[in-house]
Enzyme design. Structure first.
Site, PDB file in Angstrom:
ATOM      1  CB  THR A  41      -0.937   0.015   1.223  1.00  0.00           C
ATOM      2  OG1 THR A  41      -0.165  -0.245   2.402  1.00  0.00           O
ATOM      3  CG2 THR A  41      -2.015  -1.055   1.099  1.00  0.00           C
ATOM      4  CG  HIS A  46       5.742   1.223   8.349  1.00  0.00           C
ATOM      5  ND1 HIS A  46       5.571   0.412   9.455  1.00  0.00           N
ATOM      6  CD2 HIS A  46       4.574   1.149   7.648  1.00  0.00           C
ATOM      7  CE1 HIS A  46       4.362  -0.119   9.442  1.00  0.00           C
ATOM      8  NE2 HIS A  46       3.735   0.302   8.355  1.00  0.00           N
ATOM      9  CG  HIS A  49       6.001  -3.224   7.275  1.00  0.00           C
ATOM     10  ND1 HIS A  49       5.832  -2.058   6.559  1.00  0.00           N
ATOM     11  CD2 HIS A  49       4.776  -3.820   7.298  1.00  0.00           C
ATOM     12  CE1 HIS A  49       4.577  -1.960   6.151  1.00  0.00           C
ATOM     13  NE2 HIS A  49       3.917  -3.000   6.605  1.00  0.00           N
ATOM     14  CE  LYS A  83      -4.869   1.555   8.277  1.00  0.00           C
ATOM     15  NZ  LYS A  83      -3.956   2.666   8.551  1.00  0.00           N
ATOM     16  NE  ARG A  87      -5.733  -0.930   5.060  1.00  0.00           N
ATOM     17  CZ  ARG A  87      -4.552  -0.786   5.661  1.00  0.00           C
ATOM     18  NH1 ARG A  87      -3.637  -0.026   5.115  1.00  0.00           N
ATOM     19  NH2 ARG A  87      -4.303  -1.402   6.797  1.00  0.00           N
ATOM     20  CD  GLN A 172      -4.352 -12.134   6.176  1.00  0.00           C
ATOM     21  OE1 GLN A 172      -4.687 -10.956   6.020  1.00  0.00           O
ATOM     22  NE2 GLN A 172      -3.724 -12.551   7.254  1.00  0.00           N
ATOM     23  CG  ASP A 193      -2.692  -5.502  12.800  1.00  0.00           C
ATOM     24  OD1 ASP A 193      -1.882  -6.445  12.699  1.00  0.00           O
ATOM     25  OD2 ASP A 193      -2.601  -4.467  12.108  1.00  0.00           O
ATOM     26  CE  LYS A 228      -0.311   0.464  14.758  1.00  0.00           C
ATOM     27  NZ  LYS A 228      -0.785   0.324  13.379  1.00  0.00           N
ATOM     28  CE  LYS A 231       2.126   5.897  11.751  1.00  0.00           C
ATOM     29  NZ  LYS A 231       1.764   6.188  10.361  1.00  0.00           N
ATOM     30  CB  THR A 232       8.485  11.626  13.933  1.00  0.00           C
ATOM     31  OG1 THR A 232       8.375  11.926  12.536  1.00  0.00           O
ATOM     32  CG2 THR A 232       9.416  10.453  14.136  1.00  0.00           C
TER      33      THR A 232
END
Length: 408
Positions: A41, A46, A49, A83, A87, A172, A193, A228, A231-232
């Site tokens: 996606t 990141h 992952h 979510k 998406r 899946q 998740d 999480k 993230k910044t």
């Protein structure tokens, strides 16, 4: 050799398992083919992952065979897990381009030589499915009532869950069945998740093939406060050097909260657990040494030893005398743009130290912006060419976020 299940458990990876003893015994007696899926996606993986990539690497080092499943097919639907809204729909071309970029990033940690690991793509079997035969063979094994109680759907029912996304669990689950048939894949792993989706696959294979397969989920990468990681203020910490430069990547891990050092060392490096415990036990200013090792080790795994050394040296030089600026994020700006001057708020936005003028104004009003170690108090400050020294000007946001301006 130590059972890899015990290694993953000791290092804090494991959150939930379908059959603990059976999985542990299986991993101890044979080479197991397992898989983790990654939907393309975005054009980079990141920090979240990276935890899963580390688990795959531990498994491969213990003699098991990873399948990296690129979910180009499932990406066309979009995973509703975690979510609150649907998406963004990607085009086929965007998904294809993202898939190609992800493949390169896995090779840093996973050895694909001589069939030691497999790179598969579920577009190969999902795109050509015939709707009615698929519903008859696969769809009949799924209870709608049970699916609606799954965490991945439950949170979406109030705002609305599209029928498109409702198919995600079945897709899946079908991936697992396909990989079982093709490669004798017996274990699916993923973030916590994904628990509902993984159980769906385990149950489907039991019903269709009358076979025992297993599922295991990892802890999500969160801070001690439950937020999480990765993230910044300026966005996600990516594994792609163009999206998150190695220096910024290093600095993120160098600045983690003291309470998160042990978890990050255990999950995101290959340091022995005795060393992890020793470093995590350091106190006061000494804990900074542990953070430097953490940042260096993760940067080395993601960007290579040379980039890790450059980032480490640049960070230490800045805290010392500021001489070696190699590796510090920088922006080149034509000198003529400063002839008439650039407003500080425009400059902060241009180099990415502020997301908006109000964000920059707040940064200055709270005393968080420095130019060459001088605090900026004037929100209407204009920067001119004469303010540069040898064609360079150093900006600092807070204590540790540096950005070098270079005149060209």
């Amino acid at each position: 050799m130590k059972n890899v299940y015990d290694i993953l458990q000791e290092r804090g990876f494991i959150e939930q398992v379908t059959h603990e003893e059976e999985i542990r015994n299986l991993l101890g007696k044979e080479s197991v083919t397992f898989y983790i899926g990654f939907d393309p996606t975005a054009d980079s993986l990141h920090a979240g992952h990276f935890l899963q990539m580390m688990a795959m690497a531990h498994m491969q080092r213990a003699g098991h065979r990873p399948i990296v499943l690129i979910g180009a097919g499932t990406a066309m639907i979009g995973d509703p897990s975690g979510k609150t809204e649907m998406r963004k729909m990607l085009t086929v071309e965007e998904i294809r381009r993202n898939s190609e970029k992800l493949k390169k990033q896995f090779s840093r940690l996973i050895d694909f030589e001589n069939g030691r690991a497999i790179m598969a793509n579920n577009v190969d079997w999902l795109m050509d499915l015939k709707y009615i035969p698929f519903l008859r063979e696969i769809g009949r094994h799924f209870s709608v009532n049970r699916m609606l109680t799954a965490e991945c759907y439950k949170g979406r029912l109030e705002k609305g869950l599209s029928f498109l996304e409702f198919n995600y669990m079945i897709m899946q689950s079908y991936d697992f069945l396909e990989l079982y048939r093709k490669y004798n894949c017996k274990l699916q792993m993923g973030g916590n998740d994904q628990w509902s989706n993984i159980i769906g696959g385990v149950d489907l294979i039991r019903r269709v093939e009358n076979a025992s397969v297993y599922g295991l989920t990892f802890t999500l990468l969160t801070t001690s406060e439950g937020k999480k990681m990765g993230k910044t203020e300026t966005g996600t910490i990516w594994l792609d050097a163009e999206k998150t430069p190695p220096y910024d990547f290093y600095q993120y891990w160098r600045n983690v909260d003291d309470r998160d050092v042990e978890k990050c060392l255990a999950l995101l490096t290959f340091l022995p657990m005795e060393e992890v415990k020793r470093l995590a036990a350091l106190e006061g200013a000494e804990i900074n040494k542990a953070k430097e090792i953490l940042a260096y080790e993760i940067t080395k795994l993601v960007h290579g030893e040379e980039e890790a050394k450059k980032a480490d040296a640049a960070a230490k030089a800045l805290f010392a005398d500021g001489t070696d600026l190699n590796g510090v994020p920088s922006t080149e700006i034509p000198g003529f743009e400063f002839e008439k001057g650039i407003h500080i708020l425009d400059l902060l936005m241009q180099v990415g130290l502020a997301s908006s003028k109000s964000d920059g104004r707040r940064l200055i009003q709270q005393g968080g912006l420095y130019i060459e170690d001088e605090r900026v108090n004037d929100i209407d400050l204009i920067i001119y060419k004469k303010d540069f020294h040898d064609g360079q000007l150093m900006l600092r946001k807070g204590k540790k976020v540096y950005h070098l301006l270079k005149l060209v």
